[in-house]
Design a protein around this motif. Sequence first.
Motif, PDB file in Angstrom:
ATOM      1  N   VAL A 130       0.857  -1.191   0.000  1.00  0.00           N
ATOM      2  CA  VAL A 130       0.000   0.000   0.000  1.00  0.00           C
ATOM      3  C   VAL A 130       0.892   1.240   0.000  1.00  0.00           C
ATOM      4  CG1 VAL A 130      -1.656   1.354   1.347  1.00  0.00           C
ATOM      5  CG2 VAL A 130      -1.993  -1.117   1.075  1.00  0.00           C
ATOM      6  N   PHE A 131       1.889   1.251   0.890  1.00  0.00           N
ATOM      7  CA  PHE A 131       2.839   2.370   0.965  1.00  0.00           C
ATOM      8  C   PHE A 131       3.546   2.561  -0.378  1.00  0.00           C
ATOM      9  CE2 PHE A 131       7.316   3.508   1.514  1.00  0.00           C
ATOM     10  CZ  PHE A 131       7.199   4.782   2.043  1.00  0.00           C
ATOM     11  N   LEU A 132       4.051   1.454  -0.940  1.00  0.00           N
ATOM     12  CA  LEU A 132       4.789   1.521  -2.208  1.00  0.00           C
ATOM     13  C   LEU A 132       3.893   2.007  -3.345  1.00  0.00           C
ATOM     14  CD1 LEU A 132       7.602   0.940  -3.334  1.00  0.00           C
ATOM     15  CD2 LEU A 132       6.835  -1.400  -3.794  1.00  0.00           C
ATOM     16  N   ALA A 133       2.673   1.511  -3.397  1.00  0.00           N
ATOM     17  CA  ALA A 133       1.744   1.923  -4.453  1.00  0.00           C
ATOM     18  C   ALA A 133       1.429   3.410  -4.362  1.00  0.00           C
ATOM     19  CB  ALA A 133       0.460   1.099  -4.367  1.00  0.00           C
ATOM     20  N   LYS A 134       1.275   3.922  -3.137  1.00  0.00           N
ATOM     21  CA  LYS A 134       1.024   5.358  -2.967  1.00  0.00           C
ATOM     22  C   LYS A 134       2.205   6.161  -3.505  1.00  0.00           C
ATOM     23  CE  LYS A 134      -0.306   6.109   1.331  1.00  0.00           C
ATOM     24  NZ  LYS A 134      -0.730   5.966   2.730  1.00  0.00           N
ATOM     25  N   LYS A 135       3.420   5.678  -3.289  1.00  0.00           N
ATOM     26  CA  LYS A 135       4.610   6.354  -3.848  1.00  0.00           C
ATOM     27  C   LYS A 135       4.582   6.322  -5.376  1.00  0.00           C
ATOM     28  CE  LYS A 135       6.954   7.778  -0.348  1.00  0.00           C
ATOM     29  NZ  LYS A 135       6.987   9.215  -0.129  1.00  0.00           N
ATOM     30  N   TYR A 136       4.218   5.172  -5.947  1.00  0.00           N
ATOM     31  CA  TYR A 136       4.135   5.045  -7.406  1.00  0.00           C
ATOM     32  C   TYR A 136       3.060   5.960  -7.975  1.00  0.00           C
ATOM     33  CZ  TYR A 136       7.259   1.034  -8.182  1.00  0.00           C
ATOM     34  OH  TYR A 136       8.345   0.211  -8.311  1.00  0.00           O
ATOM     35  N   PHE A 137       1.917   6.071  -7.274  1.00  0.00           N
ATOM     36  CA  PHE A 137       0.829   6.929  -7.750  1.00  0.00           C
ATOM     37  C   PHE A 137       1.233   8.401  -7.794  1.00  0.00           C
ATOM     38  CE2 PHE A 137      -2.857   3.873  -6.719  1.00  0.00           C
ATOM     39  CZ  PHE A 137      -3.068   3.598  -8.066  1.00  0.00           C
ATOM     40  N   GLU A 138       2.244   8.793  -7.046  1.00  0.00           N
ATOM     41  CA  GLU A 138       2.702  10.184  -7.095  1.00  0.00           C
ATOM     42  C   GLU A 138       3.249  10.538  -8.474  1.00  0.00           C
ATOM     43  OE1 GLU A 138       5.401  10.683  -3.823  1.00  0.00           O
ATOM     44  OE2 GLU A 138       3.801  10.548  -2.337  1.00  0.00           O
ATOM     45  N   THR A 139       3.770   9.536  -9.204  1.00  0.00           N
ATOM     46  CA  THR A 139       4.374   9.798 -10.520  1.00  0.00           C
ATOM     47  C   THR A 139       3.724   9.027 -11.668  1.00  0.00           C
ATOM     48  OG1 THR A 139       6.052   8.109 -10.089  1.00  0.00           O
ATOM     49  CG2 THR A 139       6.630  10.392  -9.559  1.00  0.00           C
ATOM     50  N   HIS A 140       2.799   8.111 -11.365  1.00  0.00           N
ATOM     51  CA  HIS A 140       2.154   7.305 -12.404  1.00  0.00           C
ATOM     52  C   HIS A 140       0.639   7.377 -12.251  1.00  0.00           C
ATOM     53  CE1 HIS A 140       6.164   5.458 -12.100  1.00  0.00           C
ATOM     54  NE2 HIS A 140       6.012   5.164 -13.374  1.00  0.00           N
ATOM     55  N   GLU A 141      -0.062   7.498 -13.364  1.00  0.00           N
ATOM     56  CA  GLU A 141      -1.533   7.479 -13.360  1.00  0.00           C
ATOM     57  C   GLU A 141      -2.060   6.067 -13.110  1.00  0.00           C
ATOM     58  OE1 GLU A 141      -4.060   9.815 -14.517  1.00  0.00           O
ATOM     59  OE2 GLU A 141      -2.676  11.487 -14.414  1.00  0.00           O
ATOM     60  N   THR A 142      -1.311   5.072 -13.594  1.00  0.00           N
ATOM     61  CA  THR A 142      -1.731   3.675 -13.521  1.00  0.00           C
ATOM     62  C   THR A 142      -0.577   2.836 -12.989  1.00  0.00           C
ATOM     63  OG1 THR A 142      -3.176   3.980 -15.434  1.00  0.00           O
ATOM     64  CG2 THR A 142      -2.584   1.729 -14.896  1.00  0.00           C
ATOM     65  N   ILE A 143      -0.895   1.888 -12.121  1.00  0.00           N
ATOM     66  CA  ILE A 143       0.122   0.947 -11.647  1.00  0.00           C
ATOM     67  C   ILE A 143      -0.399  -0.473 -11.813  1.00  0.00           C
ATOM     68  CG2 ILE A 143       1.166   2.550  -9.996  1.00  0.00           C
ATOM     69  CD1 ILE A 143      -0.284   0.975  -7.765  1.00  0.00           C
ATOM     70  N   GLU A 144       0.527  -1.425 -11.853  1.00  0.00           N
ATOM     71  CA  GLU A 144       0.166  -2.832 -11.954  1.00  0.00           C
ATOM     72  C   GLU A 144       0.820  -3.608 -10.835  1.00  0.00           C
ATOM     73  OE1 GLU A 144       0.784  -5.157 -15.450  1.00  0.00           O
ATOM     74  OE2 GLU A 144      -0.705  -4.053 -16.584  1.00  0.00           O
ATOM     75  N   LEU A 145       0.010  -4.351 -10.093  1.00  0.00           N
ATOM     76  CA  LEU A 145       0.528  -5.264  -9.082  1.00  0.00           C
ATOM     77  C   LEU A 145       0.620  -6.639  -9.733  1.00  0.00           C
ATOM     78  CD1 LEU A 145      -1.688  -4.271  -6.001  1.00  0.00           C
ATOM     79  CD2 LEU A 145       0.600  -3.457  -6.557  1.00  0.00           C
ATOM     80  N   HIS A 146       1.810  -7.255  -9.682  1.00  0.00           N
ATOM     81  CA  HIS A 146       2.019  -8.595 -10.235  1.00  0.00           C
ATOM     82  C   HIS A 146       2.311  -9.527  -9.074  1.00  0.00           C
ATOM     83  CE1 HIS A 146       3.206  -7.442 -14.604  1.00  0.00           C
ATOM     84  NE2 HIS A 146       2.366  -6.561 -14.110  1.00  0.00           N
ATOM     85  N   ALA A 147       1.577 -10.638  -9.004  1.00  0.00           N
ATOM     86  CA  ALA A 147       1.772 -11.582  -7.908  1.00  0.00           C
ATOM     87  C   ALA A 147       1.774 -13.005  -8.457  1.00  0.00           C
ATOM     88  CB  ALA A 147       0.676 -11.427  -6.873  1.00  0.00           C
ATOM     89  N   LEU A 148       2.630 -13.824  -7.864  1.00  0.00           N
ATOM     90  CA  LEU A 148       2.778 -15.207  -8.291  1.00  0.00           C
ATOM     91  C   LEU A 148       2.499 -16.130  -7.119  1.00  0.00           C
ATOM     92  CD1 LEU A 148       3.720 -16.922 -10.731  1.00  0.00           C
ATOM     93  CD2 LEU A 148       6.032 -16.757  -9.816  1.00  0.00           C
TER      94      LEU A 148
END
Length: 124
Positions: free
Chosen positions: A21-39
Motif C-alpha cells: 500500500v505504501f509503495l503503491a502510494k509512492k508510485y501513484f505520485e508519478t504514475h496514473e496507472t500501476i500494476e501489481l504482479h503476484a505469483l
Amino acid sequence: MGPENSNQINVSVKKNPNFYVFLAKKYFETHETIELHALGNAVSTSVIAAENLVRNNYGTFGEIRTKTIQVESTQENSRRPESKKAKLFITLHRSKDFFEVMKKFNEIKEENERLNAKETEQKD
C-alpha cells in the motif's frame, strides 16, 4: 521505458500488504496507472493491498487478469523440474482525489506524531 520508470510492482509473500500500500502510494505520485504482479502465494497479499488502496480512495480498479505460467524449480535435486503457478495482474488507476486524500493522510499522520511526542515527554 526502463525499470526506473516502470509502473509495475512485483508482490512477494516476504512483505505484508501494508508495505505494498505504501509503495503503491509512492508510485501513484508519478504514475496514473500501476500494476501489481503476484505469483502463487503472493496473490492474496496483492489482493489485500489493492483492496486497501481502493477502499481508502487512493485508486480505482482498472483490470484484474490471471495467467497460468510454467515456473522452473530453483532446487537442483527437485523431483519436479517445472511446475505451474497462478499469476495475478491487478491494474489500478490513481483516483481523481488521490492528492487530496494524501494531503489529509499526511495531516493526520503529523498530528499523531505530535501527540505521540507529547505523550513521550509527559512520561519522562
